[in-house]
Design an enzyme around this catalytic site. Structure first.
Site: not given
Ligand code: GLN
Length: 559
Positions: A160, A403, A531, A405, A16, A208, A533, A20
């Site tokens: 998948e 978050c 988030h 951070g 794995s 192989k 991202e 993939k």
């Molecule tokens: N642990 C934190 C919370 O639950 C931050 C969660 C995270 O970074 N996604 O609020």
């Protein structure tokens, strides 16, 4: 037989973690280039109902979807249901390549299938029958696949299967694939992705392991139509011939998947090897004449690949965190940084700093042009993360906190500028004298851990005049969340404001702070509870990641 949709199964061989997910997403792109409506299902054969409870060190990032799915193992029975929005990290790959938001019901686990089978038996759905893997379990799997293809009106559904053929856990899924191939003759194809090791010493590829894994697949009653050979070097004709012979696959269907300069290039490489045409031929699909949306157009994708290839100026982003035993733990963040930087002509060098008790944070961060403080859970490494935020404030290094951070940025601010000694999150120190981060109201009664966080895309109301607003230029956005704790507003008093703390967005009720930043001319420091991202795309970087990267470049060029 005529079918409204086609299904392409993707299985893995040898081991794995060979990419993939990238192959699946790239094959999806080939169908998009031809005007087809495509989506992906990922099967994870473990017993967890969803991957939200898995440790990222073991399993990589947990991806969060736009929507939250209320999974009812017994349909229309409200007795037992679970919220699912936390799904496998491969969905990040699919969404980034295909540019579609994928519904969380597309991540099927053994946990979901067995739970559904057993609870339906208790409900009396199979009265009089002996309930078995075949046909009861396999029927539930097949119906999940077929109903998604039908309800979403797909031309092509890619499915998948996680893990490697031969695993005990995935047998029920391979068996379902075998039955579907029988039910839908001419409308399915199977791509088997295997590792083809290359030995430098002898200068040769080895077939192989692939032969063995194809055998395991054939034992399950499945014959691959295509073999994708993952290798460090392109497969030459000799090895392709050998794989073709032993696997019973035509040589033009033995596809090379070597290491690439940029992952975005993989669909182009497959196109060069005529994989798209080959799949359309066996599935009897004729390319549609449609007005392509730009990202689904081959030449637009080619241009995109050039952006990534030409991004050659360098910036170093420090990423202190706690899940760095594997580099996939924050994979959407890595890509969001890459997207934002590439569109400025830069390639970010991500300095992942695995915080332990011995880490000298200041020393580690000394050569970083910017800092991204990572999400996370629990006590380990937290003091080092708080120190990171303090260091960014002192040295005025551009900082984006995601978050956890963002929460730890607030803790650091309260300790440093408000004199709140011992300030902390109650997640870390339940007895802290200054609980500046505490449980969300909605979390106070919650005990169960699976699917119970504040999840999915939620409206964020932006406040004008902030760095966040400058980035998005909108009063309202939708961003994805995954948390239980949040910033306590009562500590943001006159002094905090004087020291520069700014609330830059809230939820719709106004009660939850969704982001904070520092109001400083000469320092860019932002923390988002959400988030961003997860929504960053290679052709459309996240606005706040772009603003961060621009601040990093600006500071670097001034130095
Ligand atoms: N642990 C934190 C919370 O639950 C931050 C969660 C995270 O970074 N996604 O609020």
């Amino acid at each position: 037989m005529e079918s409204k949709y086609k299904i392409v199964f993707v299985t893995g061989g040898v081991m794995s973690g060979i990419g993939k997910g990238l192959v699946t997403a790239s094959v999806g792109k080939l169908f998009q280039f031809r005007g087809f409506k495509v989506s992906v299902i990922k099967i994870d054969p473990y017993f967890n109902v969803d991957p939200g409870t898995l440790n990222p060190i073991e399993h990589g990032e947990c991806f969060v979807t736009e929507e939250v799915w209320n999974f009812e193992p017994v349909p229309d029975s409200k007795d037992i249901s679970f919220n699912i929005s936390e799904i496998d990290q491969d969905f990040g790959t699919y969404e980034r390549f295909l540019g579609v938001d994928i519904h969380p019901s597309h991540n099927i686990t053994s946990g979901q299938i067995y739970l559904a089978t057993i609870l339906r038996e208790r409900k009396g759905e199979f009265l009089g029958r002996t309930v078995q893997i075949i046909p009861h379990g396999t029927d539930i799997i097949k119906n999940r696949l077929k109903s998604i293809a039908e309800e979403e009106n797909l031309d092509v559904l890619l499915v998948e299967c996680g893990g490697t053929v031969g695993d005990i856990e995935s047998q029920i899924f391979l068996e379902s694939f075998r039955q579907l191939k029988l039910e839908l003759p001419g409308n399915t194809a199977l791509i088997h992705v295997t590792l083809v090791p290359y030995f430098d010493i002898i200068g040769q590829h080895k077939s192989k392991p692939t032969q063995h894994s194809v055998k395991a697949l054939q034992e399950a009653g499945l014959q691959p139509n295509v073999i994708v050979g993952r290798s460090s070097k392109p497969l030459d004709d000799e090895i392709r011939e050998k794989i073709s012979l032993y696997s019973n696959v035509p040589i033009n269907a033995v596809i090379s998947d070597p290491d690439l300069e940029t992952v975005w290039e993989l669909p182009l490489l497959f196109e060069d090897q005529k994989l798209g045409d080959y799949l359309c031929e066996i599935l009897d699909l004729k390319a549609k004449l449609v007005t392509y949306s730009s990202i689904n157009n081959y030449s637009e994708w080619e241009k995109l690949v050039q952006i990534y290839k030409n991004a050659n100026k360098s910036i170093t982003i420090g990423m202190p965190g706690k899940y760095f035993n594997i580099t996939d733990s924050y994979i959407s963040i890595n890509y969001a940084l890459e997207h934002a930087a590439a569109h400025e002509g830069y390639k970010p060098n991500l300095k992942m700093i695995n915080i332990t008790e011995d880490t000298d944070i200041e020393k580690e961060l000394a050569d970083c042009d910017g800092i991204l403080l990572t999400p996370g859970f629990g006590e380990r490494a937290v003091e080092g993360m708080i120190k990171t935020a303090e260091f960014a404030m002192e040295k005025k290094i551009p900082y984006l906190g995601i978050c956890f951070g963002a929460q730890l940025f607030y803790v650091a601010f309260c300790r440093k500028y408000l004199g709140l000694k011992g300030a902390n999150s109650t997640e870390i120190d339940p007895k802290t004298p200054h609980p500046v981060i505490d449980l969300l109201e909605s979390q106070k009664e919650v005990d169960a851990k699976g699917g119970t966080m504040r999840l999915g895309a939620i409206k964020v109301k932006l406040i004008r005049g902030t760095r966040l607003y400058d980035a998005y230029k909108k009063d309202e956005i939708l961003e994805r969340f995954r948390h239980r704790y949040h910033i306590q507003e009562k500590y943001i008093d006159d002094k905090a404001k004087e020291m520069g703390l700014v609330i830059s967005s809230r939820d719709e009720t106004g009660k939850i702070i969704n982001s904070i930043e520092l109001n400083r001319e000469d320092h860019w420091m932002v923390g988002t509870q959400f988030h961003p991202e997860f929504k960053s795309r290679p052709y459309d970087p996240s606005p706040i990641y772009s603003a961060f990267i621009k601040a990093v470049i600006q500071r670097k060029n001034k130095k």
